[in-house]
Design a protein around this motif. Structure first.
Motif, short mmCIF file in Angstrom:
data_model
loop_
_atom_site.label_atom_id
_atom_site.label_comp_id
_atom_site.label_asym_id
_atom_site.label_seq_id
_atom_site.Cartn_x
_atom_site.Cartn_y
_atom_site.Cartn_z
N LYS A 131 118.14 52.47 -8.05
CA LYS A 131 116.87 52.27 -8.76
C LYS A 131 116.48 50.79 -8.77
CE LYS A 131 117.23 56.21 -11.95
NZ LYS A 131 117.28 56.62 -13.38
N GLY A 132 116.81 50.10 -7.71
CA GLY A 132 116.46 48.69 -7.60
C GLY A 132 117.36 47.76 -8.37
N VAL A 133 118.44 48.28 -8.93
CA VAL A 133 119.36 47.47 -9.74
C VAL A 133 120.77 47.64 -9.19
CG1 VAL A 133 120.31 47.07 -12.05
CG2 VAL A 133 117.93 47.81 -11.79
N LYS A 134 121.49 46.53 -9.07
CA LYS A 134 122.87 46.61 -8.60
C LYS A 134 123.72 47.41 -9.58
CE LYS A 134 123.03 42.31 -5.91
NZ LYS A 134 123.70 41.00 -5.75
N LEU A 135 124.69 48.15 -9.03
CA LEU A 135 125.56 48.97 -9.87
C LEU A 135 126.34 48.09 -10.86
CD1 LEU A 135 126.56 51.74 -10.59
CD2 LEU A 135 128.17 51.64 -8.66
N SER A 136 126.69 46.88 -10.44
CA SER A 136 127.39 45.97 -11.35
C SER A 136 126.55 45.64 -12.57
CB SER A 136 127.78 44.68 -10.62
OG SER A 136 126.62 44.02 -10.13
N GLU A 137 125.24 45.58 -12.40
CA GLU A 137 124.35 45.28 -13.53
C GLU A 137 124.24 46.48 -14.47
OE1 GLU A 137 120.61 43.46 -12.39
OE2 GLU A 137 121.53 42.64 -10.58
N TRP A 138 124.23 47.68 -13.89
CA TRP A 138 124.24 48.88 -14.74
C TRP A 138 125.50 48.88 -15.61
CZ3 TRP A 138 120.27 52.05 -15.43
CH2 TRP A 138 119.31 52.19 -14.43
N ILE A 139 126.62 48.56 -15.00
CA ILE A 139 127.89 48.56 -15.73
C ILE A 139 127.91 47.45 -16.78
CG2 ILE A 139 130.39 48.21 -15.49
CD1 ILE A 139 130.11 49.54 -12.70
N ALA A 140 127.35 46.29 -16.44
CA ALA A 140 127.31 45.17 -17.38
C ALA A 140 126.51 45.54 -18.64
CB ALA A 140 126.71 43.94 -16.72
N LYS A 141 125.44 46.32 -18.46
CA LYS A 141 124.61 46.72 -19.59
C LYS A 141 125.23 47.89 -20.36
CE LYS A 141 120.27 45.29 -17.40
NZ LYS A 141 118.98 45.75 -16.83
N ALA A 142 125.98 48.73 -19.65
CA ALA A 142 126.62 49.90 -20.26
C ALA A 142 125.63 50.69 -21.12
CB ALA A 142 127.84 49.47 -21.10
N ASN A 143 124.48 51.01 -20.54
CA ASN A 143 123.42 51.67 -21.29
C ASN A 143 123.65 53.18 -21.33
OD1 ASN A 143 121.00 52.42 -22.48
ND2 ASN A 143 119.92 52.46 -20.52
N ARG A 144 123.88 53.71 -22.53
CA ARG A 144 124.07 55.15 -22.71
C ARG A 144 122.87 55.79 -23.42
NH1 ARG A 144 128.87 52.69 -23.89
NH2 ARG A 144 130.69 53.31 -22.65
N ASP A 145 121.83 55.03 -23.65
CA ASP A 145 120.67 55.53 -24.39
C ASP A 145 119.82 56.42 -23.47
OD1 ASP A 145 118.51 56.05 -25.94
OD2 ASP A 145 118.12 53.96 -26.51
N SER A 146 119.81 57.72 -23.75
CA SER A 146 119.09 58.66 -22.89
C SER A 146 117.58 58.51 -23.01
CB SER A 146 119.48 60.10 -23.23
OG SER A 146 119.18 60.38 -24.59
N SER A 147 117.10 57.81 -24.05
CA SER A 147 115.66 57.63 -24.21
C SER A 147 115.14 56.48 -23.35
CB SER A 147 115.33 57.36 -25.69
OG SER A 147 115.88 56.11 -26.10
N GLU A 148 116.05 55.72 -22.78
CA GLU A 148 115.66 54.60 -21.93
C GLU A 148 116.08 54.87 -20.49
OE1 GLU A 148 117.34 51.03 -23.42
OE2 GLU A 148 116.47 51.24 -25.43
N ASN A 149 115.68 53.99 -19.62
CA ASN A 149 116.10 54.10 -18.23
C ASN A 149 117.62 54.02 -18.17
OD1 ASN A 149 115.86 54.19 -15.41
ND2 ASN A 149 116.00 51.96 -15.28
N ARG A 150 118.27 54.97 -17.57
CA ARG A 150 119.73 54.98 -17.53
C ARG A 150 120.20 55.52 -16.20
NH1 ARG A 150 122.22 59.99 -18.98
NH2 ARG A 150 120.70 61.65 -19.30
N LEU A 151 121.49 55.36 -15.98
CA LEU A 151 122.12 55.82 -14.75
C LEU A 151 122.49 57.29 -14.91
CD1 LEU A 151 123.01 54.47 -12.08
CD2 LEU A 151 125.24 54.11 -13.12
N THR A 152 122.13 58.12 -13.94
CA THR A 152 122.44 59.55 -14.01
C THR A 152 123.43 59.93 -12.91
OG1 THR A 152 120.69 60.23 -12.47
CG2 THR A 152 120.07 59.95 -14.80
N PRO A 153 124.10 61.07 -13.07
CA PRO A 153 125.01 61.52 -12.01
C PRO A 153 124.31 61.69 -10.67
CG PRO A 153 125.41 62.75 -14.04
CD PRO A 153 124.18 61.92 -14.27
N GLU A 154 123.06 62.13 -10.72
CA GLU A 154 122.30 62.30 -9.46
C GLU A 154 122.09 60.94 -8.79
OE1 GLU A 154 121.46 63.63 -12.39
OE2 GLU A 154 122.18 65.66 -11.87
#
Length: 323
Positions: A45-68
């Protein structure tokens, strides 16, 4: 030929010795670099996976990482998640004083015993959660997940066990091996997450696997360790309450219901409460524990009375008021 042998036995010129030494060092350095260098950081989604992990965002109401999203990255996702877990796994370095002989320790200042923390629990846990969402596609990470079953942190052990169970059949050998280590904390985590093998993304279990899961929980209910017994009852609750469709032909109510009733009659504290909640899903066996349920219903604490009342109401609907 003898001359050649003698010539080979003579000392080599210094420059040849130096060349071989430097070549060896260079080769070892190259091997070490390739072995330890981080894998490619994939972009999602235009964001490095390391950045997703750094944010550790679990909020389903916001943009988040999905299994798909992760599956779309292919094997690179598993490789980078493994790398991230190892990089962020928390721990403590031992102080210098702990490495010295005991006879010297009383003469050392306290500063030499100071431990330094490293890693990030939040980011490690987040990466573990994402890995478990990949189910059988995370099979390559089995050795890492098994390793984390020995970690001192309970939530990391549970997350690793959850990931192992969601992988499905490929992890069965390690699951059985861990369950055989009765004193290990990893055994507790495996039991706690075992029913996750019965739901997606884990592959549909075979009848033999379902039978084994039932046996594991029934054995746990007979374990002398109260915590293991509690996990066994909780597992039987989940089997009947949420996954009963997997147990057709195994007579789950007839095999598990009396065991749950026995745990309620003989248990104490939280075990009695969880057994009362589990017995709600095994109405055929409620009559085996009616006296204990009535005692619990009369308790001044709702922690005991509420689950007992709910289970007795199920009994009363089919049998009338208990005598």
């Amino acid at each position: 030929m003898i001359c050649n042998v003698l010539q080979n036995m003579l000392p080599m010129p210094k420059f040849r010795v130096l060349f071989i030494a430097f070549a060896g060092i260079a080769l070892c350095s190259a091997v070490l670099w390739f072995a330890t260098r981080p894998p490619r950081d994939p972009v999602c989604k235009g964001v490095k996976l390391s950045e997703w992990i750094a944010k550790a965002n679990r909020d389903s109401s916001e943009n988040r990482l999905t299994p798909e999203d992760l599956r779309g990255l292919g094997p690179e996702a598993v490789e980078f998640l493994e790398h991230s877990i190892r990089s962020h796994v928390p721990g403590e370095t031992k102080g210098l004083g702990e490495r010295l002989p005991n006879a010297l320790r009383k003469y050392l200042p306290e500063s030499l015993y100071r431990r330094d923390s490293y890693g990030s629990h939040e980011q490690c846990l987040f990466a573990l959660e994402q890995l478990s969402n990949l189910g059988p596609e995370a099979q390559a990470a089995i050795p890492l997940l098994v390793e984390l079953l020995d970690h001192s942190n309970n939530s990391l052990r549970d997350a690793a066990a959850y990931g192992l169970n969601r992988i499905g059949p490929a992890s069965w050998d390690e699951i059985e091996r861990t369950l055989g280590h009765t004193a290990s904390k990893g055994r507790r985590s495996i039991l706690f997450t075992l029913t996750s093998r019965l739901s997606s993304p884990a592959p549909d279990p075979t009848q033999a696997e379902v039978e084994r899961i039932l046996e594991i929980f029934l054995d746990a209910c007979a374990d002398p360790d109260p915590e293991i017994k509690l996990l066994g009852v909780g597992g039987l609750l989940n089997c009947q309450g949420f996954y009963s469709y997997h147990f057709g032909g195994l007579d789950l109510p007839g095999r598990a219901g009396p065991v749950v009733a026995s745990c309620l009659n003989r248990g104490e504290g939280i075990l009695k409460v969880v057994s009362a909640r589990a017995l709600y899903y095994y109405p055929e066996s409620i009559h085996l524990a009616v006296p204990e349920l009535e005692l619990m219903e009369g308790d001044s604490s709702s922690f005991y009375s509420d689950p007992a009342r709910a289970t007795l109401q199920v009994y009363q609907k089919t049998h009338g008021h208990p005598e």
